[in-house]
Motif scaffolding. Structure first.
Motif, PDB file in Angstrom:
ATOM      1  N   PRO A  49       0.848  -1.205   0.000  1.00  0.00           N
ATOM      2  CA  PRO A  49       0.000   0.000   0.000  1.00  0.00           C
ATOM      3  C   PRO A  49       0.883   1.255   0.000  1.00  0.00           C
ATOM      4  CG  PRO A  49      -0.607  -1.500   1.797  1.00  0.00           C
ATOM      5  CD  PRO A  49       0.679  -1.999   1.223  1.00  0.00           C
ATOM      6  N   ASP A  50       0.329   2.396  -0.380  1.00  0.00           N
ATOM      7  CA  ASP A  50       1.043   3.668  -0.242  1.00  0.00           C
ATOM      8  C   ASP A  50       1.277   3.923   1.250  1.00  0.00           C
ATOM      9  OD1 ASP A  50       0.934   4.078  -2.958  1.00  0.00           O
ATOM     10  OD2 ASP A  50      -0.864   5.344  -2.862  1.00  0.00           O
ATOM     11  N   LEU A  51       2.429   4.473   1.565  1.00  0.00           N
ATOM     12  CA  LEU A  51       2.779   4.618   2.976  1.00  0.00           C
ATOM     13  C   LEU A  51       3.022   6.065   3.367  1.00  0.00           C
ATOM     14  CD1 LEU A  51       5.357   1.691   3.220  1.00  0.00           C
ATOM     15  CD2 LEU A  51       2.930   1.620   3.836  1.00  0.00           C
ATOM     16  N   PHE A  52       2.471   6.435   4.514  1.00  0.00           N
ATOM     17  CA  PHE A  52       2.742   7.733   5.134  1.00  0.00           C
ATOM     18  C   PHE A  52       3.330   7.459   6.521  1.00  0.00           C
ATOM     19  CE2 PHE A  52       0.315  10.771   2.476  1.00  0.00           C
ATOM     20  CZ  PHE A  52      -0.441   9.880   1.717  1.00  0.00           C
ATOM     21  N   ILE A  53       4.336   8.206   6.878  1.00  0.00           N
ATOM     22  CA  ILE A  53       4.895   8.116   8.221  1.00  0.00           C
ATOM     23  C   ILE A  53       4.168   9.109   9.118  1.00  0.00           C
ATOM     24  CG2 ILE A  53       6.938   8.623   9.616  1.00  0.00           C
ATOM     25  CD1 ILE A  53       8.587   7.554   7.249  1.00  0.00           C
ATOM     26  N   GLN A  54       3.683   8.579  10.245  1.00  0.00           N
ATOM     27  CA  GLN A  54       2.999   9.468  11.194  1.00  0.00           C
ATOM     28  C   GLN A  54       4.038  10.130  12.097  1.00  0.00           C
ATOM     29  OE1 GLN A  54      -0.237   7.657  13.352  1.00  0.00           O
ATOM     30  NE2 GLN A  54      -0.506   9.435  14.697  1.00  0.00           N
ATOM     31  N   VAL A  55       4.010  11.451  12.127  1.00  0.00           N
ATOM     32  CA  VAL A  55       4.949  12.216  12.944  1.00  0.00           C
ATOM     33  C   VAL A  55       4.180  12.828  14.118  1.00  0.00           C
ATOM     34  CG1 VAL A  55       6.636  14.096  12.987  1.00  0.00           C
ATOM     35  CG2 VAL A  55       6.378  12.706  10.906  1.00  0.00           C
ATOM     36  N   ASN A  56       4.712  12.627  15.299  1.00  0.00           N
ATOM     37  CA  ASN A  56       4.097  13.157  16.525  1.00  0.00           C
ATOM     38  C   ASN A  56       4.602  14.582  16.722  1.00  0.00           C
ATOM     39  OD1 ASN A  56       3.046  13.580  19.083  1.00  0.00           O
ATOM     40  ND2 ASN A  56       4.032  11.811  20.022  1.00  0.00           N
ATOM     41  N   THR A  57       4.045  15.499  15.907  1.00  0.00           N
ATOM     42  CA  THR A  57       4.576  16.867  15.854  1.00  0.00           C
ATOM     43  C   THR A  57       4.459  17.582  17.202  1.00  0.00           C
ATOM     44  OG1 THR A  57       2.448  17.669  15.071  1.00  0.00           O
ATOM     45  CG2 THR A  57       4.104  17.170  13.380  1.00  0.00           C
ATOM     46  N   GLY A  58       3.460  17.218  18.000  1.00  0.00           N
ATOM     47  CA  GLY A  58       3.284  17.858  19.303  1.00  0.00           C
ATOM     48  C   GLY A  58       4.071  17.184  20.405  1.00  0.00           C
ATOM     49  N   GLU A  59       4.810  16.116  20.048  1.00  0.00           N
ATOM     50  CA  GLU A  59       5.602  15.351  21.026  1.00  0.00           C
ATOM     51  C   GLU A  59       4.755  14.980  22.229  1.00  0.00           C
ATOM     52  OE1 GLU A  59       9.574  16.882  21.623  1.00  0.00           O
ATOM     53  OE2 GLU A  59       9.534  17.911  19.693  1.00  0.00           O
ATOM     54  N   GLU A  60       3.532  14.535  21.953  1.00  0.00           N
ATOM     55  CA  GLU A  60       2.618  14.146  23.030  1.00  0.00           C
ATOM     56  C   GLU A  60       2.905  12.698  23.422  1.00  0.00           C
ATOM     57  OE1 GLU A  60      -1.625  15.902  22.289  1.00  0.00           O
ATOM     58  OE2 GLU A  60      -0.703  15.487  20.350  1.00  0.00           O
ATOM     59  N   PRO A  61       3.141  12.443  24.733  1.00  0.00           N
ATOM     60  CA  PRO A  61       3.517  11.092  25.155  1.00  0.00           C
ATOM     61  C   PRO A  61       2.448  10.042  24.843  1.00  0.00           C
ATOM     62  CG  PRO A  61       3.316  12.594  27.048  1.00  0.00           C
ATOM     63  CD  PRO A  61       3.122  13.416  25.816  1.00  0.00           C
ATOM     64  N   GLN A  62       1.180  10.437  24.860  1.00  0.00           N
ATOM     65  CA  GLN A  62       0.112   9.443  24.662  1.00  0.00           C
ATOM     66  C   GLN A  62      -0.171   9.204  23.181  1.00  0.00           C
ATOM     67  OE1 GLN A  62      -0.398  12.576  25.092  1.00  0.00           O
ATOM     68  NE2 GLN A  62      -2.307  13.244  24.146  1.00  0.00           N
ATOM     69  N   LYS A  63       0.463   9.968  22.313  1.00  0.00           N
ATOM     70  CA  LYS A  63       0.131   9.882  20.895  1.00  0.00           C
ATOM     71  C   LYS A  63       1.193   9.118  20.119  1.00  0.00           C
ATOM     72  CE  LYS A  63      -2.569  13.171  19.195  1.00  0.00           C
ATOM     73  NZ  LYS A  63      -2.909  14.539  18.848  1.00  0.00           N
TER      74      LYS A  63
END
Ligand code: PLP
Length: 219
Positions: free
Chosen positions: A117-131
């Motif tokens: 499948p096409d792939l996107f990397i999820q970036v935790n831009t807010g640096e939230e520990p729970q995310k």
């Protein structure tokens, strides 16, 4: 709001940002929505949908696909590694590549199946520990690792913290994508998709603004 109103707003936002008309793809996020609402959107000709749970997508989309063969479904929520192969059978794209172990598993199954499948990397831009997501400071190295595993990346995805101005996060995501030569940006939801388009979104993920409020929590 109706599907056509959302499409109008997307077209206006594209024009305002000097973007090519049609350069933003609308992912209609159908998680937790009753089938009749999803069918209504299918019957208006829309074909790109988003789901955040593998199990829910598995229960819902195979039968819709029989009737609407050109439908595309993107996974926008977390993927457990032991469901990766199942995800290959259900989704045209995965927006939530968020850790090395998952990237390795995807690479292995892509080798075995000769497709991915096409792939996107999820970036935790807010640096939230729970995310979920790769931290911004680690994104370049993770992208390099994915390239080394022969994973063809479409782009990056983020979910900004609810309490913060999303534009800062969209701009950060765009910057990381640009310096890594990635063109896809999956960002923007019901409340902020126009701001995401202004900052370069190629895929906006809009749920409640199209379908109405979700009946139960969709995570
Ligand atoms: C539910 C969800 C959306 C859509 O949210 P709305 O506010 O209903 O538009 C977008 N992205 C992700 C990752 C989601 O889980």
């Amino acid at each position: 709001m109706s599907l056509s109103e959302i499409k109008d707003r997307i077209a206006k936002a594209e024009a305002a940002a000097g973007r090519t008309p049609g350069s933003v793809q609308l992912i209609a996020v159908s998680k937790v929505q009753p089938d009749d609402r999803v069918r209504a959107v299918l019957d208006q000709g829309h074909r790109l949908f988003g789901e955040n749970r593998v199990q829910e997508a598995a229960g819902k989309w195979p039968s819709f696909r029989e009737q609407y063969p050109d439908v595309q479904v993107h996974l926008i929520g977390p993927l457990q590694t032991n469901k990766t192969r199942q995800a290959f059978g259900l989704f045209e794209a995965i927006h939530s590549v968020d850790r090395p172990k998952l990237a390795k598993t995807i690479a292995r199954i892509a080798q075995e199946e000769g497709r991915c499948p096409d792939l996107f990397i999820q970036v935790n831009t807010g640096e939230e520990p729970q995310k979920a997501g790769i931290l911004p400071a680690e994104a370049d190295a993770f992208i390099a690792d994915c390239n080394a595993m022969d994973l063809r990346l479409e782009g990056l995805m983020c979910i900004p913290p609810v309490e913060e101005e999303p534009s800062l996060h969209f701009a950060l995501l765009a910057k990381i994508a640009e310096r890594n030569g990635l063109s896809g940006l999956s960002m923007g939801m019901s409340s902020d998709f126009e701001r995401a388009i202004a900052l370069g979104a190629t895929h906006v993920r809009v749920g409640s603004a199209i379908f109405g409020e979700r009946v139960s929590s969709g995570g």
